[in-house]
Design a protein around this motif. Sequence first.
Motif, short mmCIF file in Angstrom:
data_model
loop_
_atom_site.label_atom_id
_atom_site.label_comp_id
_atom_site.label_asym_id
_atom_site.label_seq_id
_atom_site.Cartn_x
_atom_site.Cartn_y
_atom_site.Cartn_z
N ALA A 17 0.83 -1.21 0.00
CA ALA A 17 0.00 0.00 0.00
C ALA A 17 0.86 1.26 0.00
N GLY A 18 1.86 1.32 0.86
CA GLY A 18 2.72 2.49 0.90
C GLY A 18 3.48 2.70 -0.38
N TYR A 19 3.92 1.59 -1.00
CA TYR A 19 4.64 1.68 -2.27
C TYR A 19 3.73 2.25 -3.36
N ILE A 20 2.51 1.74 -3.43
CA ILE A 20 1.58 2.15 -4.49
C ILE A 20 1.14 3.60 -4.30
N VAL A 21 0.75 3.96 -3.07
CA VAL A 21 0.22 5.30 -2.85
C VAL A 21 1.31 6.36 -2.98
N SER A 22 2.57 5.99 -2.80
CA SER A 22 3.66 6.95 -3.02
C SER A 22 3.66 7.43 -4.47
N ARG A 23 3.43 6.50 -5.39
CA ARG A 23 3.36 6.89 -6.81
C ARG A 23 2.13 7.75 -7.07
N ILE A 24 0.99 7.39 -6.44
CA ILE A 24 -0.25 8.13 -6.66
C ILE A 24 -0.12 9.57 -6.16
N ILE A 25 0.46 9.73 -4.97
CA ILE A 25 0.63 11.08 -4.43
C ILE A 25 1.58 11.90 -5.30
N ALA A 26 2.69 11.27 -5.71
CA ALA A 26 3.64 11.97 -6.59
C ALA A 26 2.95 12.41 -7.88
N GLU A 27 2.14 11.53 -8.43
CA GLU A 27 1.41 11.85 -9.66
C GLU A 27 0.46 13.02 -9.44
N ASP A 28 -0.28 13.01 -8.33
CA ASP A 28 -1.22 14.09 -8.05
C ASP A 28 -0.51 15.43 -7.81
N LEU A 29 0.72 15.37 -7.30
CA LEU A 29 1.48 16.59 -7.04
C LEU A 29 2.32 17.03 -8.23
N GLY A 30 2.24 16.28 -9.32
CA GLY A 30 3.01 16.63 -10.50
C GLY A 30 4.50 16.35 -10.36
N LEU A 31 4.86 15.38 -9.51
CA LEU A 31 6.26 15.03 -9.28
C LEU A 31 6.61 13.74 -10.00
N ALA A 32 7.84 13.64 -10.46
CA ALA A 32 8.31 12.42 -11.12
C ALA A 32 8.93 11.51 -10.06
N PRO A 33 8.46 10.27 -9.93
CA PRO A 33 9.06 9.35 -8.96
C PRO A 33 10.54 9.11 -9.26
N TRP A 34 11.36 9.01 -8.19
CA TRP A 34 12.78 8.72 -8.41
C TRP A 34 13.00 7.24 -8.66
N TRP A 35 11.98 6.43 -8.38
CA TRP A 35 12.05 4.99 -8.60
C TRP A 35 11.27 4.63 -9.86
N GLU A 36 11.38 3.41 -10.30
CA GLU A 36 10.65 2.94 -11.48
C GLU A 36 9.44 2.14 -11.01
N PRO A 37 8.24 2.73 -10.99
CA PRO A 37 7.06 2.01 -10.49
C PRO A 37 6.77 0.77 -11.32
N VAL A 38 6.19 -0.23 -10.67
CA VAL A 38 5.79 -1.45 -11.36
C VAL A 38 4.65 -1.12 -12.33
N ASP A 39 4.75 -1.62 -13.55
CA ASP A 39 3.74 -1.37 -14.58
C ASP A 39 2.91 -2.64 -14.76
N VAL A 40 1.75 -2.69 -14.11
CA VAL A 40 0.96 -3.90 -14.15
C VAL A 40 0.38 -4.16 -15.54
N ARG A 41 0.05 -3.11 -16.27
CA ARG A 41 -0.50 -3.31 -17.61
C ARG A 41 0.52 -4.00 -18.52
N ALA A 42 1.75 -3.53 -18.48
CA ALA A 42 2.80 -4.15 -19.29
C ALA A 42 3.04 -5.59 -18.86
N ALA A 43 2.99 -5.83 -17.53
CA ALA A 43 3.25 -7.18 -17.04
C ALA A 43 2.16 -8.14 -17.52
#
Length: 499
Positions: A467-493
């Motif tokens: 949950a913390g991993y996923i919501v970190s990306r969501i918050i960054a996205e909402d704030l217009g920030l680029a994650p420093w990590w490479e989020p898991v892409d479930v669609r591609a997987a």
Amino acid sequence: MMFGGGLSTIEPGPPGFYQNPHSINHFNITETPWYRDLGLAATVRYETPRFDFAQPHADGTSLVFSRDVDETCASIGRFSQRDAKTFREWNRRADAISDAIFLAERYSEPLDEDERNELLSGTAVGRDFLDIIERQPLDLMNELFENERVKLLMLFKLSIFGTVLYDAVSQRSPMGAAIRGFDLAAGYQVCVGGSWNLARGLMESFIRAGGTFINHAEVERIVVDGNRATGVELVDGRSLTARRFVASTLDVPQTFTRLVGPDQLPVAYREKVEKFKQTAWTLFGVHLALREAPDYLGSDFDPNVNKALKYNVGCESIEELFALHDEVAAGKVPEHISFGTGHITQFDPSQAPPGHHTAYAWHVMPFAPGGSPENIEPVKAEFTERVLDKWREYAPNMTRDNILHAWTHTANDYSRQLINMTRGDIFMGSFAGEQSMWNHFGYRTPIDGLYMAGSPTHPGGAISGGAGYIVSRIIAEDLGLAPWWEPVDVRAALKNAAT
């Protein structure tokens, strides 16, 4: 108060005997994306047991599951050659599904059901997975296997909490719970030095990144101004202002009923909060300091029985499984005694003095037997003795002389100590199908700037970090920030799952 929540390691008895009263076995932690991204391998070490699960039997036989498919099938084959062949075939299917789908879905925001089905339908592995998740695990085990003991250890293996309970395996699971029974590549691990060491490693990463931790800072309320979360007020009167957002890792009732207040919520969301389901059972934990490790029946039959991480003790038939379920569902202190257990000091000797061991037993229990959680207190000592008596039937060396100290930890204790565990709910929300995957509680809330970042959201409780991993990306996205990590892409997987 200490950071870590369910990641705790304490000394409730003799010095040097460390007990982990909540989370003990951690699922596939070293393969998670956040463990890799944060470089935790440098400071948080895990042991991966070769033998995951074992089941001693009263007749002196035993069944043992290894991470090696040949060893597992050899053990199953001593009870049924047909079942061994079935397991091998399904292990091949499960490993393919696990590699292609499980990790990606566990660490990504769930897709809606239609999109997920469309993507999964595009590959042979995905189609196989869709077929399997339509089956209830209990029905599937009864259909596939002929031997009662093989069925039981399979049900124990795929149950989330390490104690066989009917509810955990009798409902359709969109997450594919049945697959975990056959998957040998992904399994449970032991945090060296105790579960709290994982919390320590995460906190050190947080501090190094510029975070500030305030100890003994209980939140009185989340401040909402004009439908926006603007900060929190603490019980001691201090106020903390949020510059961009507030994220709650508390459970649903505490976050919205106590800290936000129902009157701040839209009617539809208030109803969603009211309908949120807690886990329908709790755990009665018995934690032991021992002179020597348990020596189980069946060690002559299979010496590996004493080398496993987790044990199913006391339940040897589906009928007994149902009987225990019915008692707990009725709110009764169980008459039927069967439990999950383990002694992790065989994998991490540092958690006990040299030559000694710790062990635990987790028995399922209603939160309020007879209508009140306090009703467990008068029977706590007696029920502990009943657990120990049953344990001795399967491990005869668990004598009173061997047990240096016994400490019992019930839901009436831990729900007061860890306020997240409302009604003794160790997962902070039921894993039932209507609350999992696309039906989970959700990360964003109707209050601007307020996010849910803990176990009530996908992928749920049980120390996944998801949950913390996923919501970190969501918050960054909402704030217009680029994650420093490479989020898991479930669609591609899912699109590229091996065919």
